[in-house]
Design a protein around this motif. Structure first.
Motif, PDB file in Angstrom:
ATOM      1  N   LEU A  72      93.954 -49.636 -17.703  1.00 24.81           N
ATOM      2  CA  LEU A  72      95.549 -50.093 -17.951  1.00 24.81           C
ATOM      3  C   LEU A  72      95.676 -51.574 -17.394  1.00 24.81           C
ATOM      4  CD1 LEU A  72      98.398 -49.388 -18.353  1.00 24.81           C
ATOM      5  CD2 LEU A  72      98.572 -48.561 -15.868  1.00 24.81           C
ATOM      6  N   VAL A  73      95.104 -52.049 -16.321  1.00 24.86           N
ATOM      7  CA  VAL A  73      95.128 -53.312 -15.982  1.00 24.86           C
ATOM      8  C   VAL A  73      94.396 -54.163 -17.073  1.00 24.86           C
ATOM      9  CG1 VAL A  73      94.150 -55.143 -14.256  1.00 24.86           C
ATOM     10  CG2 VAL A  73      95.386 -52.769 -13.659  1.00 24.86           C
ATOM     11  N   ARG A  74      93.349 -53.659 -17.571  1.00 24.84           N
ATOM     12  CA  ARG A  74      92.722 -54.591 -18.585  1.00 24.84           C
ATOM     13  C   ARG A  74      93.388 -54.550 -19.790  1.00 24.84           C
ATOM     14  NH1 ARG A  74      87.452 -51.705 -17.598  1.00 24.84           N
ATOM     15  NH2 ARG A  74      86.051 -53.261 -16.403  1.00 24.84           N
ATOM     16  N   ALA A 120      97.740 -54.604  -9.556  1.00 29.21           N
ATOM     17  CA  ALA A 120      96.418 -55.342  -9.744  1.00 29.21           C
ATOM     18  C   ALA A 120      96.057 -55.812  -8.558  1.00 29.21           C
ATOM     19  CB  ALA A 120      96.447 -55.834 -11.143  1.00 29.21           C
ATOM     20  N   VAL A 121      97.230 -56.743  -7.902  1.00 27.82           N
ATOM     21  CA  VAL A 121      96.756 -57.624  -6.848  1.00 27.82           C
ATOM     22  C   VAL A 121      96.619 -56.450  -5.870  1.00 27.82           C
ATOM     23  CG1 VAL A 121      97.931 -58.999  -5.098  1.00 27.82           C
ATOM     24  CG2 VAL A 121      98.253 -59.317  -7.737  1.00 27.82           C
ATOM     25  N   GLU A 122      97.194 -55.370  -5.467  1.00 32.78           N
ATOM     26  CA  GLU A 122      97.086 -54.528  -4.304  1.00 32.78           C
ATOM     27  C   GLU A 122      95.897 -53.865  -4.550  1.00 32.78           C
ATOM     28  OE1 GLU A 122     100.730 -52.693  -4.722  1.00 32.78           O
ATOM     29  OE2 GLU A 122     101.886 -54.338  -4.129  1.00 32.78           O
ATOM     30  N   VAL A 126      90.627 -52.639  -3.025  1.00 34.41           N
ATOM     31  CA  VAL A 126      90.157 -51.256  -2.974  1.00 34.41           C
ATOM     32  C   VAL A 126      89.511 -50.515  -4.194  1.00 34.41           C
ATOM     33  CG1 VAL A 126      91.697 -50.503  -1.229  1.00 34.41           C
ATOM     34  CG2 VAL A 126      92.300 -49.984  -3.636  1.00 34.41           C
ATOM     35  N   ILE A 127      89.712 -51.137  -5.236  1.00 29.27           N
ATOM     36  CA  ILE A 127      89.017 -50.910  -6.453  1.00 29.27           C
ATOM     37  C   ILE A 127      88.180 -52.126  -7.059  1.00 29.27           C
ATOM     38  CG2 ILE A 127      88.986 -49.673  -8.833  1.00 29.27           C
ATOM     39  CD1 ILE A 127      91.725 -48.382  -7.850  1.00 29.27           C
ATOM     40  N   PRO A 128      86.844 -52.325  -6.993  1.00 28.19           N
ATOM     41  CA  PRO A 128      86.233 -53.511  -7.218  1.00 28.19           C
ATOM     42  C   PRO A 128      86.375 -54.095  -8.649  1.00 28.19           C
ATOM     43  CG  PRO A 128      84.840 -52.348  -5.812  1.00 28.19           C
ATOM     44  CD  PRO A 128      85.978 -51.464  -6.034  1.00 28.19           C
ATOM     45  N   GLU A 129      86.312 -53.069  -9.589  1.00 34.40           N
ATOM     46  CA  GLU A 129      86.551 -53.361 -11.093  1.00 34.40           C
ATOM     47  C   GLU A 129      87.905 -53.903 -11.361  1.00 34.40           C
ATOM     48  OE1 GLU A 129      85.692 -50.299  -9.608  1.00 34.40           O
ATOM     49  OE2 GLU A 129      83.777 -49.825 -10.399  1.00 34.40           O
ATOM     50  N   ILE A 130      88.937 -53.524 -10.694  1.00 37.38           N
ATOM     51  CA  ILE A 130      90.192 -54.129 -10.913  1.00 37.38           C
ATOM     52  C   ILE A 130      90.346 -55.573 -10.308  1.00 37.38           C
ATOM     53  CG2 ILE A 130      92.636 -53.965 -10.101  1.00 37.38           C
ATOM     54  CD1 ILE A 130      92.642 -50.926 -10.702  1.00 37.38           C
ATOM     55  N   GLY A 131      89.567 -55.485  -9.097  1.00 39.80           N
ATOM     56  CA  GLY A 131      89.576 -57.012  -8.500  1.00 39.80           C
ATOM     57  C   GLY A 131      88.927 -58.025  -9.476  1.00 39.80           C
ATOM     58  N   VAL A 132      88.040 -57.533 -10.067  1.00 41.05           N
ATOM     59  CA  VAL A 132      86.989 -58.173 -10.673  1.00 41.05           C
ATOM     60  C   VAL A 132      88.083 -58.752 -12.121  1.00 41.05           C
ATOM     61  CG1 VAL A 132      85.209 -58.533 -12.630  1.00 41.05           C
ATOM     62  CG2 VAL A 132      84.912 -57.737 -10.344  1.00 41.05           C
ATOM     63  N   VAL A 133      88.702 -57.921 -12.447  1.00 45.26           N
ATOM     64  CA  VAL A 133      89.594 -58.034 -13.942  1.00 45.26           C
ATOM     65  C   VAL A 133      90.595 -58.924 -13.463  1.00 45.26           C
ATOM     66  CG1 VAL A 133      91.143 -56.959 -15.495  1.00 45.26           C
ATOM     67  CG2 VAL A 133      89.164 -55.983 -15.112  1.00 45.26           C
ATOM     68  N   TRP A 134      91.227 -58.807 -12.313  1.00 43.07           N
ATOM     69  CA  TRP A 134      92.130 -59.491 -12.157  1.00 43.07           C
ATOM     70  C   TRP A 134      91.842 -60.937 -11.745  1.00 43.07           C
ATOM     71  CZ3 TRP A 134      97.344 -59.612 -13.114  1.00 43.07           C
ATOM     72  CH2 TRP A 134      97.966 -60.419 -12.347  1.00 43.07           C
ATOM     73  N   ALA A 135      90.772 -61.106 -10.813  1.00 39.97           N
ATOM     74  CA  ALA A 135      90.508 -62.545 -10.467  1.00 39.97           C
ATOM     75  C   ALA A 135      89.948 -63.353 -11.900  1.00 39.97           C
ATOM     76  CB  ALA A 135      89.226 -62.292  -9.377  1.00 39.97           C
TER      77      ALA A 135
END
Length: 214
Positions: A72-74, A120-122, A126-135
C-alpha cells in the motif's frame, strides 16, 4: 472457426487480470481501514472481509498484514513521486517557481494521502521494507530538488552545496508536514489550515537558502 481474413481476437495485454483486481481490492480495503483504525488494530480478517474474499484467499497474494501495508505504501509513493519528477522536467521554471510548486505538490500529497504517508513514517521504524520505501521516496525528492538548486549559483560541494542543502531540507520538509498532519489529523478544518501554514513556512525556508541573485 475464425476465417483467414478475421484473425482471432486477443485479450488486451494491458487489461487488469483477476489477480490484479484482487490485489487492488485488498489494498483499497487496507487503506479504508487505516482511516478509522490503527495499524495494530487492523486484522488480516478485516482486510479480507473488506476486499470481499476469504482470509485464506488473501494469503495467496500477501504473506502477512505487513506485506499488505508495504504494498500500500509502495502504491501511494509511486503516485506522489511523479510530482517530483514533473517539476524537474519543466526546464522553463525558474528555481524559485519550481521550489514553490514542489512544496505545494507535497502539501497536496499530504492532504490527499496523509494517513498512509504518516503510517509510512511510523511503520518505517518497525517494518524495514516500509522504511526503505519511504526513505527512498524522500531521497528521490532530494535528487529532484538538487537538480533545481543546481540551476542557481550554489557551490558544487561542501555543506552549502545543492545536494547537501536539498537533502537536509527535504527531510526537514517531510518531518514538518508529518507533524502538522498528525497534530491536526482528527480536525478536518484545522488539518487543512495546518498543512497550508506548513507549506508557507517550508517555502520561506527553501527560498531563504537561494543565492541572492536567484
Amino acid at each position: 472457426m475464425p476465417s483467414a481474413e478475421t484473425p482471432p481476437r486477443r485479450r488486451r495485454r494491458d487489461a487488469p487480470t483477476k489477480g490484479d483486481l484482487r490485489e487492488k481490492a485488498i489494498l483499497d480495503a487496507a487503506e479504508e481501514l487505516l482511516e478509522v483504525e490503527s495499524f495494530d488494530g487492523i486484522t488480516v480478517e478485516a482486510i479480507a472481509r473488506g476486499a470481499g474474499i476469504a482470509r485464506n484467499a488473501l494469503y495467496f497474494y500477501f504473506a502477512s498484514k505487513q506485506e499488505v501495508f508495504t504494498a500500500l505504501v509502495r502504491r501511494t509513493v509511486a503516485e506522489i513521486s511523479e510530482d517530483a519528477t514533473s517539476v524537474v522536467a519543466d526546464a522553463q521554471l525558474a528555481p524559485r517557481e519550481a521550489i514553490v510548486r514542489a512544496v505545494r505538490n507535497t502539501e497536496r500529497s499530504w492532504a490527499a494521502h496523509g494517513r498512509i504517508m504518516s503510517a509510512a513514517v511510523e511503520l518505517g521504524a518497525v517494518i524495514p521494507e516500509i522504511g526503505v520505501v519511504w526513505a527512498s521516496t524522500v531521497e528521490r525528492y532530494a535528487a529532484a530538488m538538487t537538480e533545481i538548486l543546481d540551476r542557481t549559483d550554489m557551490p558544487a560541494d561542501g555543506p552549502g552545496s545543492a545536494p547537501e542543502v536539498a537533502r537536509a531540507l527535504c527531510w526537514m520538509t517531510e518531518r514538518t508536514f508529518y507533524r502538522a498532519y498528525v497534530e491536526g489529523a482528527h480536525v478536518e478544518g484545522v488539518r487543512g489550515a495546518a498543512l497550508t501554514h506548513v507549506g508557507d513556512v517550508c517555502i520561506g525556508i527553501w527560498l531563504a537558502v537561494l543565492p541572492a541573485a536567484d
